[in-house]
Design an enzyme around this catalytic site. Structure first.
Site, PDB file in Angstrom:
ATOM      1  N   HIS A 205       0.715  -1.222  -0.149  1.00 58.19           N
ATOM      2  CA  HIS A 205       0.021   0.027  -0.086  1.00 58.19           C
ATOM      3  C   HIS A 205       0.853   1.217  -0.064  1.00 58.19           C
ATOM      4  O   HIS A 205       0.400   2.262  -0.204  1.00 58.19           O
ATOM      5  CB  HIS A 205      -0.861  -0.038   1.060  1.00 58.19           C
ATOM      6  CG  HIS A 205      -0.280   0.316   2.424  1.00 58.19           C
ATOM      7  ND1 HIS A 205       0.504  -0.365   3.205  1.00 58.19           N
ATOM      8  CD2 HIS A 205      -0.014   1.732   3.326  1.00 58.19           C
ATOM      9  CE1 HIS A 205       1.053  -0.034   4.357  1.00 58.19           C
ATOM     10  NE2 HIS A 205       0.699   1.293   4.149  1.00 58.19           N
TER      11      HIS A 205
HETATM   12  C1  UD1 Z   1      -0.882   5.494   6.196  1.00 62.53           C
HETATM   13  C2  UD1 Z   1       0.146   6.086   6.734  1.00 62.53           C
HETATM   14  C3  UD1 Z   1       1.303   4.831   6.730  1.00 62.53           C
HETATM   15  C4  UD1 Z   1       0.747   3.580   7.479  1.00 62.53           C
HETATM   16  C5  UD1 Z   1      -0.825   3.391   6.693  1.00 62.53           C
HETATM   17  C6  UD1 Z   1      -1.231   2.073   7.564  1.00 62.53           C
HETATM   18  C7  UD1 Z   1       0.937   8.330   6.396  1.00 62.53           C
HETATM   19  C8  UD1 Z   1       1.567   9.325   5.701  1.00 62.53           C
HETATM   20  N1  UD1 Z   1       0.884   7.196   5.874  1.00 62.53           N
HETATM   21  O1  UD1 Z   1      -0.857   5.280   5.010  1.00 62.53           O
HETATM   22  O2  UD1 Z   1       2.569   5.234   7.358  1.00 62.53           O
HETATM   23  O3  UD1 Z   1       1.551   2.239   7.109  1.00 62.53           O
HETATM   24  O4  UD1 Z   1      -1.386   4.451   6.957  1.00 62.53           O
HETATM   25  O5  UD1 Z   1      -2.472   1.763   6.678  1.00 62.53           O
HETATM   26  O6  UD1 Z   1      -0.094   8.862   7.298  1.00 62.53           O
HETATM   27  N2  UD1 Z   1      -8.491   5.255   2.058  1.00 62.53           N
HETATM   28  C9  UD1 Z   1      -9.731   4.995   2.006  1.00 62.53           C
HETATM   29  N3  UD1 Z   1     -10.303   4.544   3.326  1.00 62.53           N
HETATM   30  C10 UD1 Z   1      -9.672   4.629   4.441  1.00 62.53           C
HETATM   31  C11 UD1 Z   1      -8.321   5.379   4.511  1.00 62.53           C
HETATM   32  C12 UD1 Z   1      -7.682   5.517   3.186  1.00 62.53           C
HETATM   33  O7  UD1 Z   1     -10.455   4.814   1.097  1.00 62.53           O
HETATM   34  O8  UD1 Z   1     -10.235   4.254   5.366  1.00 62.53           O
HETATM   35  C13 UD1 Z   1      -7.818   5.608   0.763  1.00 62.53           C
HETATM   36  C14 UD1 Z   1      -7.777   7.264   0.478  1.00 62.53           C
HETATM   37  O9  UD1 Z   1      -7.944   7.159  -1.126  1.00 62.53           O
HETATM   38  C15 UD1 Z   1      -6.564   7.857   0.724  1.00 62.53           C
HETATM   39  C16 UD1 Z   1      -5.838   6.695   0.479  1.00 62.53           C
HETATM   40  O10 UD1 Z   1      -6.444   5.581   1.141  1.00 62.53           O
HETATM   41  O11 UD1 Z   1      -6.318   8.832   0.036  1.00 62.53           O
HETATM   42  C17 UD1 Z   1      -4.465   6.622   1.603  1.00 62.53           C
HETATM   43  O12 UD1 Z   1      -4.695   6.828   2.715  1.00 62.53           O
HETATM   44  P1  UD1 Z   1      -3.657   7.672   3.862  1.00 62.53           P
HETATM   45  O13 UD1 Z   1      -4.251   7.847   5.210  1.00 62.53           O
HETATM   46  O14 UD1 Z   1      -3.345   8.994   3.060  1.00 62.53           O
HETATM   47  O15 UD1 Z   1      -2.469   7.124   4.036  1.00 62.53           O
HETATM   48  P2  UD1 Z   1      -2.158   5.365   3.894  1.00 62.53           P
HETATM   49  O16 UD1 Z   1      -1.660   4.924   2.317  1.00 62.53           O
HETATM   50  O17 UD1 Z   1      -3.449   4.627   4.561  1.00 62.53           O
END
Ligand code: UD1
Length: 361
Positions: A205
């Site tokens: 991811h």
């Molecule tokens: C974040 C952390 C990462 C951690 C990971 C665990 C940062 C910079 N990174 O990454 O260190 O390993 O969490 O999972 O904070 N999204 C959904 N639903 C959700 C959450 C996210 O659809 O409940 C999608 C959205 O499109 C979002 C993308 O996932 O833009 C990324 O989510 P984000 O929280 O930015 O970072 P992670 O990749 O989850």
């Protein structure tokens, strides 16, 4: 009684708070106010952990949701400042390296509220990775730094952070030891039609792997090649971010032979980790949890914060393409003597709570 705010928001932080919050309450150590930034909000990215790990509802949910790094950090920073001004805690507890972590730390530092950083001192290349920026800056303004190992403490000392650094061990190992009896590897194998020891558990991811077409394409090709050449099934609980990018780059059709499933809770994921042949991941948490489950990991990253495991050859780093992934996956199938307790003895949370109490008094 002192008051501490514990800030969580993303998947790995729910898991860490589950064990630390529990120990705080058992020891009646301080008034523990939990704030959920809402960085993760889908049920199987967030709510499921509260249910299965019996966590109380957070006192605050900030609902910051997704967005660009700047927007997310800014929203969490603004919302956390309000909470800190209202609650006036004696310290703020933050975990790991997410945007939530940095935002909370920044809000607290500006209000002169001491910060306790759990999982401090992790360092890895490239320095431009969002998580690396978050952890370096959080350590810089933290008052108490709790490290999973001696290496974490050494990294801090190298940066001139010599005061209040502690080797506490890893709270994720505490949780693993607590919940292990609930793992049900056979049931999960049945559920997904997998044969124990005959499949690979995969999670990918990180933006390093999923946000560039070349890397995501390379990882998918590598997984398919490993499946074919090593005759293993591949189950991939897929993060919403990775699913979105597979569609965006039109790579979805290449994943047909792989078993893509929705993200799962802690107990199910760890049950599969116990049953698999080995793990392929770019998750910092899972590469360590696989080791607790006595399984080796192919880590699809240029570097890892958990160097103890790669230094001893248990985990192996790989580039995101099949030429590198396949031979290294073959190596992972070989047995290796298991070395216990690399990240503490499962008592990190009580140690952290005592360390914080000492600091507060
Ligand atoms: C974040 C952390 C990462 C951690 C990971 C665990 C940062 C910079 N990174 O990454 O260190 O390993 O969490 O999972 O904070 N999204 C959904 N639903 C959700 C959450 C996210 O659809 O409940 C999608 C959205 O499109 C979002 C993308 O996932 O833009 C990324 O989510 P984000 O929280 O930015 O970072 P992670 O990749 O989850």
């Amino acid at each position: 009684m002192k008051k501490i705010i514990s800030l969580i928001g993303a998947r790995p932080q729910f898991i860490k708070e589950a064990i630390v919050g529990n120990v705080v309450r058992q020891m009646n150590a301080w008034q523990h106010v939990v704030v959920n930034s809402g960085q993760h909000y889908d049920t199987n990215m967030a709510g499921i952990f509260f249910e299965e790990l019996n966590m109380p509802e957070p006192e605050y949910t900030l609902g910051i949701g997704s967005g660009s790094h700047g927007a997310m950090t800014a929203k969490a920073l603004e919302a956390m400042e309000k909470v800190l001004l209202k609650e006036k805690p004696h310290a703020l507890l933050v975990y790991g390296d997410t945007n939530t972590t940095l935002a909370g730390a920044l809000a607290a530092a500006k209000l002169h509220i001491p910060i306790v950083h759990v999982e401090a001192g992790i360092r890895m290349e490239p320095r431009t990775m969002p998580e690396e920026i978050n952890r370096v800056l959080t350590d810089r303004i933290a008052s108490v730094m709790c490290c999973c190992s001696a290496l974490g403490q050494k990294n801090l000392i190298n940066e001139g952070l010599t005061k209040n650094t502690h080797i506490t061990g890893d709270v994720m190992y505490d949780l693993y030891c607590h919940i292990e009896k609930r793992f049900a590897p056979e049931k999960l194998c049945q559920q997904y039609g997998l044969k124990p020891e005959n499949f690979v558990l995969t999670t990918i991811h990180r933006d390093y792997n999923v946000d560039t077409e070349e890397n995501l394409h390379g990882v998918v090709e590598g997984l398919v090649a490993i499946q074919k050449e090593l005759h293993l099934d591949i189950v991939w609980p897929i993060h919403p971010r990775a699913r979105k990018m597979l569609h965006q780059y039109n790579l979805h059709s290449l994943t047909k032979s792989l078993q893509l499933v929705d993200p799962m809770g802690y107990v199910d994921l760890l049950s599969l980790a116990k049953a698999c042949s080995f793990v392929i991941t770019d998750s910092g948490g899972l590469q360590k949890e696989a080791y607790y489950a006595q399984k080796r990991s192919l880590v699809i990253m240029p570097d890892t914060g958990w160097r103890e495991l790669t230094d001893m050859g248990w985990n192996i780093l790989s580039a995101p393409h099949k030429q590198d992934m396949v031979p290294k996956a073959q190596t992972l199938q070989q047995d290796m003597p298991y070395i216990k307790h690399v990240y503490g003895d499962g008592q990190a949370a009580p140690y952290i709570v005592k360390t914080v109490l000492n600091f507060l008094t």
